[in-house]
Design a protein around this motif. Structure first.
Motif, PDB file in Angstrom:
ATOM      1  N   GLY A 181      -6.593  52.782 -14.714  1.00  0.00           N
ATOM      2  CA  GLY A 181      -7.227  52.335 -13.487  1.00  0.00           C
ATOM      3  C   GLY A 181      -8.644  52.834 -13.339  1.00  0.00           C
ATOM      4  O   GLY A 181      -9.325  52.484 -12.377  1.00  0.00           O
ATOM      5  N   VAL A 182      -9.085  53.663 -14.292  1.00  0.00           N
ATOM      6  CA  VAL A 182     -10.455  54.175 -14.282  1.00  0.00           C
ATOM      7  C   VAL A 182     -11.229  53.457 -15.383  1.00  0.00           C
ATOM      8  O   VAL A 182     -10.864  53.534 -16.558  1.00  0.00           O
ATOM      9  N   ILE A 183     -12.301  52.764 -15.006  1.00  0.00           N
ATOM     10  CA  ILE A 183     -13.070  51.946 -15.930  1.00  0.00           C
ATOM     11  C   ILE A 183     -14.415  52.606 -16.205  1.00  0.00           C
ATOM     12  O   ILE A 183     -14.995  53.252 -15.326  1.00  0.00           O
ATOM     13  N   ASP A 184     -14.899  52.439 -17.428  1.00  0.00           N
ATOM     14  CA  ASP A 184     -16.222  52.937 -17.787  1.00  0.00           C
ATOM     15  C   ASP A 184     -17.246  52.524 -16.735  1.00  0.00           C
ATOM     16  O   ASP A 184     -17.266  51.372 -16.281  1.00  0.00           O
ATOM     17  N   SER A 185     -18.093  53.452 -16.343  1.00  0.00           N
ATOM     18  CA  SER A 185     -19.015  53.206 -15.227  1.00  0.00           C
ATOM     19  C   SER A 185     -19.953  52.031 -15.498  1.00  0.00           C
ATOM     20  O   SER A 185     -20.267  51.255 -14.586  1.00  0.00           O
ATOM     21  N   GLU A 186     -20.389  51.871 -16.736  1.00  0.00           N
ATOM     22  CA  GLU A 186     -21.286  50.755 -17.041  1.00  0.00           C
ATOM     23  C   GLU A 186     -20.581  49.417 -16.880  1.00  0.00           C
ATOM     24  O   GLU A 186     -21.149  48.456 -16.349  1.00  0.00           O
ATOM     25  N   ILE A 187     -19.343  49.358 -17.341  1.00  0.00           N
ATOM     26  CA  ILE A 187     -18.563  48.127 -17.193  1.00  0.00           C
ATOM     27  C   ILE A 187     -18.326  47.823 -15.715  1.00  0.00           C
ATOM     28  O   ILE A 187     -18.475  46.679 -15.267  1.00  0.00           O
ATOM     29  N   MET A 188     -17.987  48.862 -14.959  1.00  0.00           N
ATOM     30  CA  MET A 188     -17.758  48.644 -13.532  1.00  0.00           C
ATOM     31  C   MET A 188     -19.035  48.212 -12.821  1.00  0.00           C
ATOM     32  O   MET A 188     -19.005  47.356 -11.925  1.00  0.00           O
ATOM     33  N   GLN A 189     -20.169  48.761 -13.210  1.00  0.00           N
ATOM     34  CA  GLN A 189     -21.440  48.341 -12.615  1.00  0.00           C
ATOM     35  C   GLN A 189     -21.733  46.876 -12.925  1.00  0.00           C
ATOM     36  O   GLN A 189     -22.215  46.140 -12.063  1.00  0.00           O
TER      37      GLN A 189
END
Length: 546
Positions: A181-189
């Motif tokens: 449920g935790v996604i890489d910050s760049e992907i989430m951005q």
């Protein structure tokens, strides 16, 4: 019973060919199907937000024999799907309904792709809920999910969908087969910048966009109170809102898509076969469609059934508690469940719907439900290794869990006999050491380890681990439901039937407002939304053309 020429104290606000009541997946699909067949459509929602319980869900759609599975090399066909569903039914399904579901998967998927913005993809590896049954698929192939959908075109409607943004695929969350449920910050951005959403909100957003593109704008805060009838035919609906009472005419049909009745205590008492508490679905599901259909003499079916699920009351940062689905933690190694007698009573890792039956066992001596209350017990190794209820591995357990240094202390704090709890844990641990669960066969099904330890998936170790390391933790487990299954019986095209099996002309029911076409069966992830979308497509099209 109301007639369309009665004076109700409110003007006819609009007139349509088809009126749809409800904006969950079934309501939005029915509205789109009617519109694509050439009908003018009025879409009305009781709540102030759209999407219903669908928007809170994972958005998975169970579709046997689908093209996406075939493209991935999965072998599945009509005979397998029917054999599987019939193996789970115990005679609770009408054969014509389950055949109509299976036979209309392909036409519905074709229609969704050609007539709506919704795009679907296969959820990798997701096993059926009873994969060892005849026709079951242990390696997945029947569960689909929405592609991430850009919500840029929704304008102000984006803020009126139930829930908060969910920019994830199912396989990225724990219940989807090992995601964190935790996604890489760049992907989430990137997803945030593109306003992309997935899961249930993504599903609702895509269907809602399809409605808006066709000029169908939901009217919210409009509760359906009564059906209007002329000459034995449903002619419209009386709606109540903050501004007063309204009548809306339907030249062809009214489609009830108002959800179930899990938030109506008196209907739950009268119809459901066992106790439920703290249902996690939207509170607007109070049986409005059921009541209206009963007034017209609708024949009811599956009233004792529901989409059962266990929940816990999880505490948020603000101190408020809310029901949370107990899907992952009961499956992890190092956990077990006990009843008020301190004894295990079921396979903790079974699919959530099947687990519901364990809470319905009735003790005729004490005249109470034998397994309610129930408790989930976890040891510290489990908490630290996997993280539980939103914590990350290596961190402490949430403060709202009951904590004790020893099992005896834990038993005292949760009110179960200490000697019974100790004996239960010892027997369970002995089984784990031997590599199996002799009492309830936990870990024997491929599904049991799906949300357990993926390092050991397809072995009992994915879900079996000793409960041995203090401190120990516990939380109360409540039997609950994602939604009820009972409602008016319908034809395969969604037309509501009277008690004498004749059609109530002009009235249709879909989703959880209709009698569940799969009876007591819950085939796999998306087993609610799959039939709901197929039959909503059939009903909307039929309503527009007849």
């Amino acid at each position: 019973m109301l007639r369309a020429d009665d004076q109700m104290g409110g003007a006819v606000v609009e007139r349509y060919d088809v009126v749809v009541l409800g904006t969950g997946a079934a309501g939005l699909t029915a509205a789109l199907a009617a519109a694509s067949a050439g009908a003018s459509v009025g879409l009305f929602e009781k709540a102030d937000e759209v999407g219903g319980t669908t928007a809170r869900s994972g958005g998975i759609i169970w579709m046997p024999g689908n093209e996406y599975a075939a493209q991935a090399g999965v072998t599945d066909n009509r005979e397998q799907a029917l054999a599987y569903l019939n193996s789970l039914s115990n005679g609770s399904m009408r054969q014509e309904m389950v055949e109509a579901f299976v036979d209309n998967v392909a036409p519905t998927l074709d229609w969704l792709r050609n007539e709506t913005p919704l795009r679907l993809k296969l959820v990798p590896r997701y096993p059926d809920y009873h994969p060892e049954h005849p026709g079951g698929l242990p390696g997945g192939g029947r569960s689909l999910e929405p592609e991430l959908f850009s919500t840029d075109g929704l304008g102000p409607w984006l803020e009126r969908i139930v829930g908060d943004p969910r920019r994830l695929y199912v396989h990225e969350i724990p219940s989807g087969g090992g995601g964190t449920g935790v996604i890489d910050s760049e992907i989430m951005q990137e997803r945030t910048a593109a306003a992309q959403e997935g899961l249930g909100r993504g599903l609702v957003a895509a269907l809602l966009q399809g409605c808006l593109d066709r000029g169908i704008e939901p009217r919210t805060g409009m509760r359906a109170a009564a059906l209007l009838e002329v000459g034995g035919r449903v002619d419209g609906v009386r709606l109540e809102s903050a501004s007063g009472t309204h009548q809306v005419r339907a030249d062809k049909a009214v489609v009830i898509a108002t959800g179930g009745f899990e938030h109506a205590p008196e209907l739950v008492r009268d119809f459901l076969r066992g106790p439920i508490g703290h249902p996690p679905g939207v509170p607007s599901n109070t049986g409005d469609g059921l009541r209206m259909a009963m007034r017209l003499g609708a024949r009811l079916s599956a009233m004792h059934e529901a989409w059962w699920v266990p929940v816990v009351l999880a505490q948020a940062a603000d101190g408020m508690s809310a029901p949370a689905l107990l899907l992952r933690e009961r499956t992890l190694p190092g956990t077990l469940m006990v009843n008020g007698q301190g004894k295990r009573f079921t396979n903790e890792a079974a699919n959530y719907n099947a687990l519901g039956a364990a809470f319905h066992a009735f003790d005729v001596t004490t005249f109470s439900y034998a397994n309610d209350p129930a408790w989930l017990v976890l040891d510290d190794t489990c908490v630290k290794k996997y993280g539980v209820f939103g914590t990350t591995p290596g961190t402490e357990a949430p403060g709202w869990l009951t904590r004790a240094d020893t099992l005896d202390e834990l038993a005292e704090r949760i009110g179960v006999p200490a000697d019974a709890l100790a004996a239960t844990v010892k027997r369970f641990n002995d089984g784990v050491q031997a590599g199996h669960d002799p009492d309830f066969h936990r870990g024997e099904s491929v599904y049991d380890g799906w949300v357990g330890d993926q390092n050991h998936y397809r072995t009992p170790r994915a879900t079996l681990g000793t409960v041995a390391t203090g401190p120990f933790y516990a939380t109360r487990v409540h039997p609950s439901t994602l939604g009820t299954k009972g409602g008016p019986r319908t034809t395969t095209d969604g037309q509501v039937l009277r008690v004498d099996n004749t059609v109530i002309d002009g009235l249709y029911a879909v989703g959880n407002a209709m009698a569940a076409p799969t009876g007591m069966a819950y085939g796999g992830a998306g087993g609610t939304l799959g039939p709901a979308i197929v039959f909503a497509h059939l009903a909307g099209r039929h309503a527009a053309q007849h």
